[in-house]
Design an enzyme around this catalytic site. Structure first.
Site, short mmCIF file in Angstrom:
data_model
loop_
_atom_site.label_atom_id
_atom_site.label_comp_id
_atom_site.label_asym_id
_atom_site.label_seq_id
_atom_site.Cartn_x
_atom_site.Cartn_y
_atom_site.Cartn_z
N PRO A 85 -2.81 18.95 4.30
CA PRO A 85 -2.84 17.79 3.39
C PRO A 85 -4.26 17.23 3.23
O PRO A 85 -4.57 16.56 2.26
CB PRO A 85 -1.95 16.76 4.10
CG PRO A 85 -1.20 17.49 5.14
CD PRO A 85 -2.02 18.68 5.50
N GLU A 112 1.83 19.08 13.36
CA GLU A 112 0.87 18.20 12.69
C GLU A 112 -0.39 18.98 12.29
O GLU A 112 -1.41 18.39 11.97
CB GLU A 112 0.47 17.05 13.60
CG GLU A 112 1.63 16.20 14.11
CD GLU A 112 2.23 15.34 13.01
OE1 GLU A 112 3.41 15.50 12.70
OE2 GLU A 112 1.47 14.53 12.43
N ARG A 154 -1.40 36.22 -9.83
CA ARG A 154 -1.04 36.36 -11.25
C ARG A 154 -2.29 36.56 -12.10
O ARG A 154 -2.20 36.96 -13.26
CB ARG A 154 -0.23 35.18 -11.77
CG ARG A 154 -0.95 33.88 -11.87
CD ARG A 154 -0.01 32.80 -12.35
NE ARG A 154 0.31 32.98 -13.76
CZ ARG A 154 -0.46 32.54 -14.76
NH1 ARG A 154 -1.62 31.98 -14.52
NH2 ARG A 154 -0.07 32.69 -16.02
N ASP A 169 -3.05 29.50 -20.41
CA ASP A 169 -2.32 28.46 -19.67
C ASP A 169 -3.07 27.14 -19.71
O ASP A 169 -4.26 27.10 -19.95
CB ASP A 169 -2.19 28.89 -18.19
CG ASP A 169 -1.12 29.96 -18.02
OD1 ASP A 169 -0.50 30.31 -19.05
OD2 ASP A 169 -0.94 30.44 -16.91
N1 LIG Z 1 -0.82 19.86 0.15
C1 LIG Z 1 -0.18 19.89 1.36
C2 LIG Z 1 -0.38 20.79 2.42
C3 LIG Z 1 0.48 20.40 3.40
C4 LIG Z 1 0.60 20.98 4.76
C5 LIG Z 1 -0.06 22.19 5.06
C6 LIG Z 1 -0.02 22.69 6.34
C7 LIG Z 1 0.67 22.00 7.34
C8 LIG Z 1 0.85 22.20 8.73
C9 LIG Z 1 1.63 21.17 9.20
N2 LIG Z 1 1.92 20.34 8.16
C10 LIG Z 1 2.74 19.14 8.28
C11 LIG Z 1 1.92 17.95 8.57
C12 LIG Z 1 2.59 16.77 8.84
C13 LIG Z 1 1.85 15.62 9.17
C14 LIG Z 1 0.48 15.67 9.19
C15 LIG Z 1 -0.26 14.44 9.60
N3 LIG Z 1 -0.92 13.78 8.54
C16 LIG Z 1 -1.21 12.39 8.91
C17 LIG Z 1 -1.26 11.61 7.62
C18 LIG Z 1 -0.65 12.48 6.55
C19 LIG Z 1 -0.14 13.72 7.27
C20 LIG Z 1 -0.20 16.82 8.87
C21 LIG Z 1 0.53 17.99 8.57
C22 LIG Z 1 1.35 20.81 7.00
C23 LIG Z 1 1.32 20.31 5.72
N4 LIG Z 1 1.19 19.34 3.00
N5 LIG Z 1 0.78 19.05 1.73
#
Ligand SMILES: Nc1cc(-c2ccc3ccn(Cc4ccc(CN5CCCC5)cc4)c3c2)n[nH]1
Length: 242
Positions: A85, A112, A154, A169
């Site tokens: 994220p 996480e 693609r 696109d």
């Molecule tokens: N574009 C996009 C990509 C992802 C993504 C990619 C890889 C993983 C691996 C574990 N998680 C879950 C996850 C849950 C909580 C946190 C903690 N952070 C604290 C504040 C917001 C979140 C991080 C990560 C992923 C999520 N999500 N969205």
């Protein structure tokens, strides 16, 4: 192109063997291998996560297990993509850049995310890209990897059914920064809804004008952020009238 994906849920990547991409994999135009991260786990519980230093909710994925996996799966010259994220926003431009590379390795985290030293250590010998596919939090990296892999493959010649559409696109080079116009096919009337008459006129200039107008209207309505970024030089007088 060679694709390697590492995950504790390798079956999440099964869709990569379907459809056009699956055919490219089956006939060897793309090499694909999915690896179970637990193969590199060392203890008898094959654990891959641990509690976070500094406290906080959830678990963090261990650096030792991931580093061992990437040592084996990502040789010099590979590009490691780490969905997160907190990553750089993934875009069509990023997809085009990745489509030019020979070997992509996707490190799909869960919990996480990965201990940051996994990224720091790998970056010493290969290029590592931390990418976000959008401002929402998934439960892991697998779905993000599927999104990136589909957007990238693609664009590869011989993989996509219709090479033309990769250009026209919304975010392809064909119509820079505009959303695509609405599409219609038979029947000409469906549940009381008609096809816009201009599309039946055979007047190709009028059709092109209508499509452009619809793209501009849609973009202005749904994506004001894209309008702000439009290069005024690409807008002609008729565009400005929309
Ligand atoms: N574009 C996009 C990509 C992802 C993504 C990619 C890889 C993983 C691996 C574990 N998680 C879950 C996850 C849950 C909580 C946190 C903690 N952070 C604290 C504040 C917001 C979140 C991080 C990560 C992923 C999520 N999500 N969205």
């Amino acid at each position: 192109m060679r694709l390697d994906v590492v995950s504790i849920f390798p079956e999440y990547l099964a869709p990569l063997r379907q459809s056009l991409l699956g055919r490219a994999v089956a006939d060897g135009r793309i090499q694909l291998e999915v690896h179970d991260l637990r193969r590199w786990a060392t203890d008898r519980h094959r654990s891959v996560d641990d509690t976070p230093y500094g406290g906080g909710a959830g678990m963090v994925m261990r650096p030792d297990v991931w580093a061992a996996a990437l040592d084996d799966v990502a040789p010099a010259g590979a590009t490691v993509v780490v969905p997160t994220p907190a990553g750089h926003p993934f875009s069509q431009a990023t997809a085009a850049d990745l489509a030019r590379r020979e070997h992509l390795v996707f490190a799909c985290g869960r919990y996480e995310g990965l201990d940051q030293r996994v990224v720091l250590d790998a970056a010493r010998r290969v290029e590592v890209l931390e990418l976000s596919i959008g401002d929402y939090v998934l439960a892991g990296g697998e779905v993000a990897a599927l999104v990136v892999i589909e957007a990238v493959t693609r664009l590869l010649p011989g993989v996509l059914g219709n090479p033309e559409s990769a250009v026209t696109d919304s975010f392809g080079e064909g119509s820079p920064g505009l959303l695509e116009h609405p599409a219609y096919t038979r029947p000409v009337e469906f549940r009381g809804l008609a096809v816009p008459p201009v599309l039946l006129s055979g007047n190709h200039a009028a059709i092109a004008r209508w499509r452009r107008d619809e793209s501009l209207r849609r973009t202005a309505r749904r994506r004001p952020d894209l309008v702000a970024r439009l290069d005024p030089a690409t807008l002609d007088a008729a565009d400005r009238a929309v």
